[in-house]
Design a protein around this motif. Structure first.
Motif, PDB file in Angstrom:
ATOM      1  N   VAL A  24      53.961  47.868  32.632  1.00 62.45           N
ATOM      2  CA  VAL A  24      52.867  48.801  32.966  1.00 62.45           C
ATOM      3  C   VAL A  24      51.647  48.507  32.103  1.00 62.45           C
ATOM      4  CG1 VAL A  24      52.157  51.230  32.919  1.00 62.45           C
ATOM      5  CG2 VAL A  24      54.419  50.600  33.826  1.00 62.45           C
ATOM      6  N   GLU A  25      51.863  48.269  30.798  1.00 65.16           N
ATOM      7  CA  GLU A  25      50.747  47.945  29.901  1.00 65.16           C
ATOM      8  C   GLU A  25      50.091  46.625  30.277  1.00 65.16           C
ATOM      9  OE1 GLU A  25      49.226  49.765  27.442  1.00 65.16           O
ATOM     10  OE2 GLU A  25      50.493  51.370  28.194  1.00 65.16           O
ATOM     11  N   VAL A  26      50.901  45.634  30.648  1.00 67.52           N
ATOM     12  CA  VAL A  26      50.355  44.329  31.043  1.00 67.52           C
ATOM     13  C   VAL A  26      49.542  44.457  32.327  1.00 67.52           C
ATOM     14  CG1 VAL A  26      50.975  41.993  31.832  1.00 67.52           C
ATOM     15  CG2 VAL A  26      52.116  42.978  29.839  1.00 67.52           C
ATOM     16  N   ILE A  27      50.013  45.270  33.260  1.00 70.08           N
ATOM     17  CA  ILE A  27      49.254  45.495  34.497  1.00 70.08           C
ATOM     18  C   ILE A  27      47.930  46.184  34.183  1.00 70.08           C
ATOM     19  CG2 ILE A  27      49.227  46.829  36.655  1.00 70.08           C
ATOM     20  CD1 ILE A  27      52.241  46.123  36.916  1.00 70.08           C
ATOM     21  N   HIS A  28      47.935  47.131  33.236  1.00 67.53           N
ATOM     22  CA  HIS A  28      46.671  47.759  32.817  1.00 67.53           C
ATOM     23  C   HIS A  28      45.714  46.693  32.284  1.00 67.53           C
ATOM     24  CE1 HIS A  28      47.578  51.992  33.316  1.00 67.53           C
ATOM     25  NE2 HIS A  28      48.745  51.826  32.727  1.00 67.53           N
ATOM     26  N   ARG A  29      46.268  45.755  31.558  1.00 64.71           N
ATOM     27  CA  ARG A  29      45.436  44.679  30.998  1.00 64.71           C
ATOM     28  C   ARG A  29      44.865  43.794  32.107  1.00 64.71           C
ATOM     29  NH1 ARG A  29      47.527  40.207  26.632  1.00 64.71           N
ATOM     30  NH2 ARG A  29      45.543  39.162  26.382  1.00 64.71           N
ATOM     31  N   LEU A  42      53.490  38.500  36.619  1.00 66.45           N
ATOM     32  CA  LEU A  42      52.868  39.532  37.462  1.00 66.45           C
ATOM     33  C   LEU A  42      51.618  39.010  38.171  1.00 66.45           C
ATOM     34  CD1 LEU A  42      53.346  42.479  34.967  1.00 66.45           C
ATOM     35  CD2 LEU A  42      54.477  42.264  37.199  1.00 66.45           C
ATOM     36  N   SER A  43      50.746  38.332  37.431  1.00 67.13           N
ATOM     37  CA  SER A  43      49.495  37.867  38.047  1.00 67.13           C
ATOM     38  C   SER A  43      49.750  36.725  39.026  1.00 67.13           C
ATOM     39  CB  SER A  43      48.479  37.458  36.979  1.00 67.13           C
ATOM     40  OG  SER A  43      48.979  36.408  36.184  1.00 67.13           O
ATOM     41  N   SER A  44      50.652  35.816  38.682  1.00 65.97           N
ATOM     42  CA  SER A  44      50.950  34.693  39.565  1.00 65.97           C
ATOM     43  C   SER A  44      51.656  35.171  40.837  1.00 65.97           C
ATOM     44  CB  SER A  44      51.809  33.673  38.818  1.00 65.97           C
ATOM     45  OG  SER A  44      51.991  32.522  39.587  1.00 65.97           O
ATOM     46  N   VAL A  91      60.534  37.748  44.018  1.00 62.74           N
ATOM     47  CA  VAL A  91      60.241  37.596  42.583  1.00 62.74           C
ATOM     48  C   VAL A  91      61.487  37.924  41.771  1.00 62.74           C
ATOM     49  CG1 VAL A  91      58.822  38.410  40.653  1.00 62.74           C
ATOM     50  CG2 VAL A  91      57.788  38.140  42.904  1.00 62.74           C
ATOM     51  N   SER A  92      62.166  39.011  42.135  1.00 61.69           N
ATOM     52  CA  SER A  92      63.376  39.423  41.424  1.00 61.69           C
ATOM     53  C   SER A  92      64.448  38.335  41.489  1.00 61.69           C
ATOM     54  CB  SER A  92      63.908  40.724  42.016  1.00 61.69           C
ATOM     55  OG  SER A  92      65.106  41.099  41.387  1.00 61.69           O
ATOM     56  N   THR A  93      64.678  37.793  42.682  1.00 58.41           N
ATOM     57  CA  THR A  93      65.689  36.743  42.858  1.00 58.41           C
ATOM     58  C   THR A  93      65.342  35.502  42.040  1.00 58.41           C
ATOM     59  OG1 THR A  93      66.112  37.546  45.105  1.00 58.41           O
ATOM     60  CG2 THR A  93      66.861  35.314  44.597  1.00 58.41           C
ATOM     61  N   GLU A  94      64.076  35.100  42.079  1.00 55.75           N
ATOM     62  CA  GLU A  94      63.671  33.890  41.357  1.00 55.75           C
ATOM     63  C   GLU A  94      63.778  34.079  39.841  1.00 55.75           C
ATOM     64  OE1 GLU A  94      60.776  31.748  44.628  1.00 55.75           O
ATOM     65  OE2 GLU A  94      59.820  32.771  42.945  1.00 55.75           O
ATOM     66  N   ARG A 131      59.488  47.230  39.874  1.00 62.14           N
ATOM     67  CA  ARG A 131      58.961  48.559  40.231  1.00 62.14           C
ATOM     68  C   ARG A 131      57.459  48.658  40.016  1.00 62.14           C
ATOM     69  NH1 ARG A 131      63.571  50.940  37.292  1.00 62.14           N
ATOM     70  NH2 ARG A 131      65.297  50.902  38.756  1.00 62.14           N
ATOM     71  N   PRO A 132      56.956  48.383  38.802  1.00 62.05           N
ATOM     72  CA  PRO A 132      55.496  48.467  38.636  1.00 62.05           C
ATOM     73  C   PRO A 132      54.743  47.401  39.434  1.00 62.05           C
ATOM     74  CG  PRO A 132      56.571  47.809  36.564  1.00 62.05           C
ATOM     75  CD  PRO A 132      57.640  48.146  37.533  1.00 62.05           C
ATOM     76  N   TYR A 133      55.366  46.225  39.614  1.00 61.47           N
ATOM     77  CA  TYR A 133      54.721  45.168  40.409  1.00 61.47           C
ATOM     78  C   TYR A 133      54.529  45.626  41.852  1.00 61.47           C
ATOM     79  CZ  TYR A 133      54.251  40.874  43.156  1.00 61.47           C
ATOM     80  OH  TYR A 133      53.833  39.921  44.048  1.00 61.47           O
ATOM     81  N   ARG A 134      55.568  46.233  42.427  1.00 61.45           N
ATOM     82  CA  ARG A 134      55.496  46.714  43.809  1.00 61.45           C
ATOM     83  C   ARG A 134      54.392  47.767  43.958  1.00 61.45           C
ATOM     84  NH1 ARG A 134      60.552  48.067  44.461  1.00 61.45           N
ATOM     85  NH2 ARG A 134      61.203  46.235  45.635  1.00 61.45           N
ATOM     86  N   GLU A 135      54.289  48.667  42.975  1.00 64.23           N
ATOM     87  CA  GLU A 135      53.297  49.746  43.039  1.00 64.23           C
ATOM     88  C   GLU A 135      51.866  49.239  42.866  1.00 64.23           C
ATOM     89  OE1 GLU A 135      54.564  52.380  39.958  1.00 64.23           O
ATOM     90  OE2 GLU A 135      56.430  52.922  40.984  1.00 64.23           O
TER      91      GLU A 135
END
Length: 199
Positions: free
Chosen positions: A35-40, A75-77, A88-91, A107-111
């Protein structure tokens, strides 16, 4: 092995090393770190204090930086290449990240996937736009000659930043001979035709 979240390429070696670092964290802390990385990524406020608390079980600061860099890359890639969360989860599981950690990341990636993609579009290459064009064709007549020389075209362009509300205007003036003007006009018409094909 090729991975969709890496754009169809092999996973970088440094990421493989950081997967082990991520595995040392609890899945709950990893979700909070995501979540913090996504904020970034979204250029929102991030708290370094929160990050250090979440990563308190890691051995040193380089492990913390590595974990944040790995999550940022994943997350960004994944958003960049529009990879579905379950893929992504499987890989990531194939790379050795435990299943519960993958679920915490997904979860946060999907959102936030669409928000990340929108941010990338916003930050992609933007050129200035032409607000106004003025032009004039002049014929230079020599004082000691009676014939008229070739024309010279003077162009004045008013350019603004790409954003709609931009008030920054830059004025550019230049002059070219008729041959160069014909080449410029031809190139601009070709570029316009190409742009129409991609719309």
């Amino acid at each position: 092995m090729k991975f969709k979240f890496c754009g169809g390429l092999d996973a970088p070696d440094w990421l493989l090393a950081e997967i082990m670092t991520l595995s040392k964290m609890s899945s709950v802390k990893m979700k909070l770190l995501c979540v913090e990385v996504i904020h970034r990524i979204l250029k929102q406020d991030t708290s370094y204090e929160k990050i250090t608390k979440m990563t308190s079980n890691l051995e040193n600061e380089s492990d913390v930086k590595g974990a944040v860099a790995a999550l940022h890359f994943i997350l960004s890639s994944s958003a960049k290449f529009d990879v579905e969360p379950n893929i992504v989860s499987t890989e990531l599981q194939q790379l050795g990240l435990p299943k519960e950690h993958c679920e915490s990341l997904i979860r946060p990636y999907r959102e936030q996937k669409e928000a990340i993609q929108a941010k990338f579009v916003e930050e992609s290459l933007r050129l200035t736009k032409v607000k106004n064009v003025e032009w004039r064709s002049d014929y230079i007549i020599s004082a000691n000659k009676t014939e008229v020389q070739k024309p010279v075209i003077q162009l004045k362009l008013d350019l603004t930043d790409f954003s709609e509300n931009s008030q920054n205007t830059k004025k550019i003036s230049f002059e070219i001979n008729d041959e160069k003007f014909k080449l410029l006009l031809n190139d601009l018409n070709e570029a316009k035709d190409l742009m129409k094909k991609f719309q």
